[in-house]
Design a protein around this motif. Sequence first.
Motif, short mmCIF file in Angstrom:
data_model
loop_
_atom_site.label_atom_id
_atom_site.label_comp_id
_atom_site.label_asym_id
_atom_site.label_seq_id
_atom_site.Cartn_x
_atom_site.Cartn_y
_atom_site.Cartn_z
N ARG A 31 37.50 26.96 39.93
CA ARG A 31 36.49 27.85 39.35
C ARG A 31 35.24 27.97 40.22
NH1 ARG A 31 39.99 26.31 35.96
NH2 ARG A 31 40.50 27.52 34.07
N ILE A 32 34.90 26.91 40.93
CA ILE A 32 33.81 27.01 41.90
C ILE A 32 34.14 28.05 42.96
CG2 ILE A 32 32.63 25.77 43.76
CD1 ILE A 32 32.80 23.25 42.04
N HIS A 33 35.39 28.02 43.43
CA HIS A 33 35.84 28.98 44.44
C HIS A 33 35.91 30.39 43.85
CE1 HIS A 33 37.98 30.49 47.97
NE2 HIS A 33 38.88 31.02 47.15
N LYS A 34 36.42 30.50 42.63
CA LYS A 34 36.59 31.81 41.99
C LYS A 34 35.25 32.48 41.72
CE LYS A 34 38.46 33.99 37.82
NZ LYS A 34 39.22 33.76 36.55
N HIS A 35 34.29 31.72 41.18
CA HIS A 35 33.01 32.29 40.78
C HIS A 35 31.96 32.21 41.88
CE1 HIS A 35 34.73 32.56 36.83
NE2 HIS A 35 34.78 31.25 36.66
N ARG A 36 32.32 31.56 43.00
CA ARG A 36 31.40 31.42 44.13
C ARG A 36 30.08 30.80 43.69
NH1 ARG A 36 32.33 37.10 47.51
NH2 ARG A 36 34.59 36.81 47.83
N GLY A 37 30.19 29.82 42.85
CA GLY A 37 29.00 29.13 42.36
C GLY A 37 29.40 27.84 41.66
#
Length: 391
Positions: A31-37
């Motif tokens: 999810r960090i990678h997906k949302h770029r945050g």
Amino acid sequence: MAKLPGSAGVSLFGDKSLEFYRDPVSFCQQRIHKHRGRVFQSRLLNRPTVFVCSVRGMRELLGEKNHIFLKDPTDLMTNMYGDTIVTTNGEEACLLRLSLTSLFRETSLESTREYVSSVCERCLKDLSLRGQSECVYSVFKRLGTELVLGLFLNIRAEEQPDLFQEIMQLCTQHWHGLISAPVNLKVPLWSSGFSTALEARDRLMDIIKDKLENDTEGFPVTLSSLPLPDSSAAAQHLLLFISALIPKALASLLTSFTLVLSADEQVESRRRAVEDSDFLHTVLLEVQRLWPPFIGGRRIADQFQKKVTAVCLLHTDGQSHVWVDLLHALRMGGSASSWQLPLIIMTLSSGLMQQPDGGIDPFMRLIISVLRKEAGRGNSRLVLVALRAAK
């Protein structure tokens, strides 16, 4: 303020608890990678939850705004251990911290050095000379169990082997209650894991109360003399101190340390760890930063103040449940010394062993200093790395 990325889904059908508990590291990483945050929303335990995986957010929640983001009073830790420094909030937690801190200062622990030394020598003696492979995590967990039962409950494995084995088994059963479905069910020939854990807790409390009433020296006597909130506080904290939590955390840290420094390219690092105690402490802190024994913890925003709180300047959409992910936050960069690591991690339990200088807490420092005395017993990399190294 910007809207949080991600989705909290709908009740029941949108819950991600199973996916999270199967692999929490991958869950957050994807999810960090997906949302770029590093701050996003999802649904955990069927509640909309903000996931905080950044250093900035962690410092906000566990530091400057820890009076707003509170520990969950309905958490299983409260049910299994009662009101302790790990589960209380606000002024009560501050008072408990003040009372208990004196027990864990380096000067207070100095009197236990001889016992810690004897336990370490017996548990790790000739480890490098054994003819078969050893599960280093099990070795360290046994070491941690002997230390906590001897230091906190005056029960020595070599002096009271039967009672020691009984308590060790009870602690394991009690711990399993934290990772079992909270269903208290007991029928003929079968009991749920949670029911078994409650029975183990009751038996442990009987043993603890007996020690508090009858011991004339040692930690139980010192703990009883402290100004604690009520008559049950000493017993509840002893239950916490002898739980499987501390041996597991110690075993996790030392196992990670062993794996890191046992690599072929770490010959020079192993040599320095043997000879330089400051370097050894630095490596242990860095291992704790990269592989923290506790992956994170839950918080709930105070209902009266949540409208004015922020997580890394992002709007929380009125959601009050927060998961603080230590693993990803601490891996953002820098070094262990710059994060004051023990201060951050122990804040999850109200900072019982806060060290303003960012160093190893006194209990761990004592163990390190004793374990290093075993350095010259063998040339195995495992022994060397497992802190059995010193002059």
